[in-house]
Write a protein that holds these residues in place. Sequence first.
Motif, PDB file in Angstrom:
ATOM      1  N   ALA A  65       0.778  -1.152   0.263  1.00 10.57           N
ATOM      2  CA  ALA A  65       0.028  -0.054   0.128  1.00 10.57           C
ATOM      3  C   ALA A  65       0.815   1.213   0.151  1.00 10.57           C
ATOM      4  CB  ALA A  65      -0.756  -0.090   1.225  1.00 10.57           C
ATOM      5  N   ALA A  66       1.978   1.160   0.672  1.00 10.32           N
ATOM      6  CA  ALA A  66       2.728   2.140   0.614  1.00 10.32           C
ATOM      7  C   ALA A  66       3.743   2.744  -0.636  1.00 10.32           C
ATOM      8  CB  ALA A  66       3.923   2.108   1.828  1.00 10.32           C
ATOM      9  N   ILE A  67       3.732   1.736  -1.581  1.00 10.19           N
ATOM     10  CA  ILE A  67       4.472   1.868  -2.925  1.00 10.19           C
ATOM     11  C   ILE A  67       4.047   3.106  -3.802  1.00 10.19           C
ATOM     12  CG2 ILE A  67       4.911   0.879  -5.025  1.00 10.19           C
ATOM     13  CD1 ILE A  67       5.471  -1.598  -3.595  1.00 10.19           C
ATOM     14  N   PRO A  68       2.712   3.317  -4.009  1.00 11.37           N
ATOM     15  CA  PRO A  68       2.230   4.316  -4.983  1.00 11.37           C
ATOM     16  C   PRO A  68       2.877   5.740  -4.372  1.00 11.37           C
ATOM     17  CG  PRO A  68       0.423   2.702  -4.762  1.00 11.37           C
ATOM     18  CD  PRO A  68       1.435   2.474  -3.757  1.00 11.37           C
ATOM     19  N   ALA A  69       2.389   6.056  -3.129  1.00 12.39           N
ATOM     20  CA  ALA A  69       2.851   7.087  -2.509  1.00 12.39           C
ATOM     21  C   ALA A  69       4.344   7.517  -2.570  1.00 12.39           C
ATOM     22  CB  ALA A  69       2.267   7.364  -1.248  1.00 12.39           C
ATOM     23  N   ARG A  70       5.153   6.372  -2.407  1.00  8.12           N
ATOM     24  CA  ARG A  70       6.537   6.541  -2.532  1.00  8.12           C
ATOM     25  C   ARG A  70       7.350   6.576  -3.941  1.00  8.12           C
ATOM     26  NH1 ARG A  70       8.874   5.530   2.499  1.00  8.12           N
ATOM     27  NH2 ARG A  70      10.625   6.538   1.558  1.00  8.12           N
ATOM     28  N   LEU A  71       6.478   6.199  -4.822  1.00  5.16           N
ATOM     29  CA  LEU A  71       6.948   5.861  -5.919  1.00  5.16           C
ATOM     30  C   LEU A  71       7.999   7.079  -6.904  1.00  5.16           C
ATOM     31  CD1 LEU A  71       7.540   3.444  -8.096  1.00  5.16           C
ATOM     32  CD2 LEU A  71       5.444   3.865  -9.229  1.00  5.16           C
ATOM     33  N   PRO A  72       7.346   8.232  -6.770  1.00  2.00           N
ATOM     34  CA  PRO A  72       8.014   9.304  -7.472  1.00  2.00           C
ATOM     35  C   PRO A  72       9.378   9.590  -6.973  1.00  2.00           C
ATOM     36  CG  PRO A  72       5.939   9.815  -7.080  1.00  2.00           C
ATOM     37  CD  PRO A  72       5.981   8.633  -6.329  1.00  2.00           C
ATOM     38  N   LEU A  73       9.496   9.256  -5.424  1.00  2.00           N
ATOM     39  CA  LEU A  73      10.875   9.834  -4.703  1.00  2.00           C
ATOM     40  C   LEU A  73      11.750   8.532  -5.199  1.00  2.00           C
ATOM     41  CD1 LEU A  73      12.593  10.930  -2.792  1.00  2.00           C
ATOM     42  CD2 LEU A  73      11.418   9.638  -0.792  1.00  2.00           C
ATOM     43  N   ILE A  74      11.187   7.076  -4.965  1.00  2.00           N
ATOM     44  CA  ILE A  74      12.196   6.154  -5.379  1.00  2.00           C
ATOM     45  C   ILE A  74      12.670   6.313  -6.709  1.00  2.00           C
ATOM     46  CG2 ILE A  74      11.966   3.657  -5.791  1.00  2.00           C
ATOM     47  CD1 ILE A  74       9.832   3.347  -3.434  1.00  2.00           C
ATOM     48  N   LEU A  75      11.676   6.582  -7.935  1.00  2.00           N
ATOM     49  CA  LEU A  75      12.394   6.797  -9.234  1.00  2.00           C
ATOM     50  C   LEU A  75      13.271   7.915  -9.264  1.00  2.00           C
ATOM     51  CD1 LEU A  75       8.965   6.171 -11.215  1.00  2.00           C
ATOM     52  CD2 LEU A  75      10.951   4.760 -11.033  1.00  2.00           C
ATOM     53  N   ARG A  76      13.122   9.000  -8.612  1.00  2.00           N
ATOM     54  CA  ARG A  76      14.002   9.910  -8.315  1.00  2.00           C
ATOM     55  C   ARG A  76      15.317   9.283  -7.843  1.00  2.00           C
ATOM     56  NH1 ARG A  76      11.524  13.578  -5.844  1.00  2.00           N
ATOM     57  NH2 ARG A  76      12.686  13.953  -4.026  1.00  2.00           N
ATOM     58  N   ARG A  77      15.291   8.526  -6.933  1.00  2.00           N
ATOM     59  CA  ARG A  77      16.546   8.135  -6.404  1.00  2.00           C
ATOM     60  C   ARG A  77      17.321   6.922  -7.202  1.00  2.00           C
ATOM     61  NH1 ARG A  77      16.970  12.341  -3.258  1.00  2.00           N
ATOM     62  NH2 ARG A  77      16.044  12.283  -1.090  1.00  2.00           N
ATOM     63  N   ILE A  78      16.439   6.638  -7.952  1.00  2.00           N
ATOM     64  CA  ILE A  78      17.227   5.705  -9.039  1.00  2.00           C
ATOM     65  C   ILE A  78      18.017   6.576  -9.902  1.00  2.00           C
ATOM     66  CG2 ILE A  78      16.710   4.078 -11.026  1.00  2.00           C
ATOM     67  CD1 ILE A  78      14.463   2.832  -9.139  1.00  2.00           C
ATOM     68  N   ARG A  79      17.383   7.552 -10.275  1.00  2.00           N
ATOM     69  CA  ARG A  79      18.244   8.284 -11.504  1.00  2.00           C
ATOM     70  C   ARG A  79      19.164   9.107 -10.780  1.00  2.00           C
ATOM     71  NH1 ARG A  79      12.508   9.956 -12.491  1.00  2.00           N
ATOM     72  NH2 ARG A  79      12.691  11.810 -11.273  1.00  2.00           N
ATOM     73  N   GLU A  80      19.011   9.498  -9.659  1.00  2.00           N
ATOM     74  CA  GLU A  80      20.302  10.311  -8.872  1.00  2.00           C
ATOM     75  C   GLU A  80      21.370   9.369  -8.674  1.00  2.00           C
ATOM     76  OE1 GLU A  80      17.545  13.416  -6.529  1.00  2.00           O
ATOM     77  OE2 GLU A  80      18.493  11.599  -5.351  1.00  2.00           O
ATOM     78  N   ALA A  81      21.007   8.153  -8.177  1.00  2.00           N
ATOM     79  CA  ALA A  81      22.194   7.052  -7.935  1.00  2.00           C
ATOM     80  C   ALA A  81      22.809   6.817  -9.432  1.00  2.00           C
ATOM     81  CB  ALA A  81      21.431   5.916  -7.370  1.00  2.00           C
ATOM     82  N   ALA A  82      22.353   6.438 -10.354  1.00  2.00           N
ATOM     83  CA  ALA A  82      22.688   6.169 -11.719  1.00  2.00           C
ATOM     84  C   ALA A  82      23.443   7.388 -12.216  1.00  2.00           C
ATOM     85  CB  ALA A  82      21.610   6.026 -12.643  1.00  2.00           C
ATOM     86  N   ASP A  83      22.721   8.715 -12.041  1.00  2.00           N
ATOM     87  CA  ASP A  83      23.829   9.984 -12.361  1.00  2.00           C
ATOM     88  C   ASP A  83      25.088   9.836 -11.393  1.00  2.00           C
ATOM     89  OD1 ASP A  83      21.937  10.457 -14.039  1.00  2.00           O
ATOM     90  OD2 ASP A  83      20.871  12.148 -12.759  1.00  2.00           O
ATOM     91  N   ALA A  84      24.996   9.621 -10.052  1.00  2.00           N
ATOM     92  CA  ALA A  84      26.186   9.513  -9.400  1.00  2.00           C
ATOM     93  C   ALA A  84      27.222   8.707  -9.966  1.00  2.00           C
ATOM     94  CB  ALA A  84      25.900   9.346  -7.798  1.00  2.00           C
ATOM     95  N   VAL A  85      26.702   7.377 -10.489  1.00  2.00           N
ATOM     96  CA  VAL A  85      27.776   6.516 -10.741  1.00  2.00           C
ATOM     97  C   VAL A  85      28.494   6.973 -12.131  1.00  2.00           C
ATOM     98  CG1 VAL A  85      28.049   4.194 -11.507  1.00  2.00           C
ATOM     99  CG2 VAL A  85      26.531   4.544  -9.815  1.00  2.00           C
ATOM    100  N   ILE A  86      27.887   7.548 -12.872  1.00  2.00           N
ATOM    101  CA  ILE A  86      28.223   8.061 -13.966  1.00  2.00           C
ATOM    102  C   ILE A  86      29.236   9.335 -14.178  1.00  2.00           C
ATOM    103  CG2 ILE A  86      27.643   8.759 -16.434  1.00  2.00           C
ATOM    104  CD1 ILE A  86      24.974   7.157 -16.196  1.00  2.00           C
ATOM    105  N   ALA A  87      28.792  10.155 -13.139  1.00  2.75           N
ATOM    106  CA  ALA A  87      29.663  11.282 -13.081  1.00  2.75           C
ATOM    107  C   ALA A  87      31.064  10.600 -12.268  1.00  2.75           C
ATOM    108  CB  ALA A  87      29.031  12.346 -12.058  1.00  2.75           C
ATOM    109  N   ALA A  88      30.834   9.706 -11.495  1.00  2.00           N
ATOM    110  CA  ALA A  88      32.277   9.317 -10.837  1.00  2.00           C
ATOM    111  C   ALA A  88      33.107   8.671 -11.861  1.00  2.00           C
ATOM    112  CB  ALA A  88      31.729   8.378  -9.651  1.00  2.00           C
TER     113      ALA A  88
END
Length: 386
Positions: A65-88
């Motif tokens: 039940a908690a997934i829909p409310a958190r999904l935008p944040l989680i997707l943003r964190r996935i993008r941020e993590a990938a961006d951090a790897v690529i930048a490093a």
Amino acid sequence: MSAAAHVFLVAGEESGDRLGAALIGALKEATQGQVRISGVGGAHMAEMGVVSPFPLGDLAIMGFAAIPARLPLILRRIREAADAVIAAKPDVLVIIDSPEFTHRVAKRVRARAPSIPIVDYVCPSVWAWRPGRARAMRGYVDRVLALLPFEPEAMRRLGGPPTDFVGHPLSEQVARLRPNGDEAQRRLADPPLVLVLPGSRSGEVHRMAGVFGDAVAQVSVQSGPLEVVVPAVPRLAALVREAVASWRVPARVVTDAAEKDAAFRAARAALTKSGTSTLELAVAGVPMVAAYKVPLMEELIARLLVKADTAILANLVLGEKVIPEFLQRDCTARKLAAALTPLLSDTPQRRAQTAALARLDHVMGIGQASPAARVAALVLGACRRI
């Protein structure tokens, strides 16, 4: 390869954070400190010097039940993590467990920076459910490092990436889990110490504590007085104490890690929910009965998806159904008591389990190189050459 290899770690929850911290220590030891570490992690990796771009707690989800409310944040964190790897621009990316998060990060990195080698530390449970993931992983994972000895063959059979068995962190916990001479005598003394482990999540405690309490009461009627110890994670201590307060056999709830370990070393037998606790008890050499119940909808989904013929991790590792398991409607106090009672005395059932558990050292590579050291060697070997 550059003088100091640059390793980027991505963990998605506390268990992965702990593995990441141990790996950082092993990497530093293997390179005499000549290694650069970046990553996404929590408190344990932070203690080892990793500055995470966001808190690991952002990824915690409790229930569907908690997934829909958190999904935008989680997707943003996935993008941020990938961006951090690529930048490093690291020499290797190590994703640690939490495949719903870390694999999405890996896919993004592979699409945008295909020259970065990607190592997956902790094999997803493709042998239990969603076996198609194994073949799909070949597109974004170069090597898998497995905690369980049967996983490399499972990945090979399912067409997954090359996989190495590196060992389970529990294999390094033998000293704290196995008894010394005096404690071994306590295992044989009366009243028998029985461990009861209803779970580390509130839902598990609600579902399992009642039937476990009734089962222990029936065992006591048949076998005599028992010393019952119930380990609990600190955040659930109040809930567990409330649950066991109505048991007919008094139970001592312990939250301190040292007390829990002492109980494992002195226990004659255990009643536990299925999960990692079965492997922890197996390493400790404690014969056990395992059980689990989930809501009906989860059961129906599991029947469709789960392919393994046992839900007990220790049985999977040992390659035989030596530990009795009682799932769903079979999880009754009467059946649990009937299976647990023979484990309290010198019976064929207890001897069979004890003999099987004695094989764990060989099966799990206990006493050989530490899992973290094995992982460090393989991660350094996977570093791209510049």
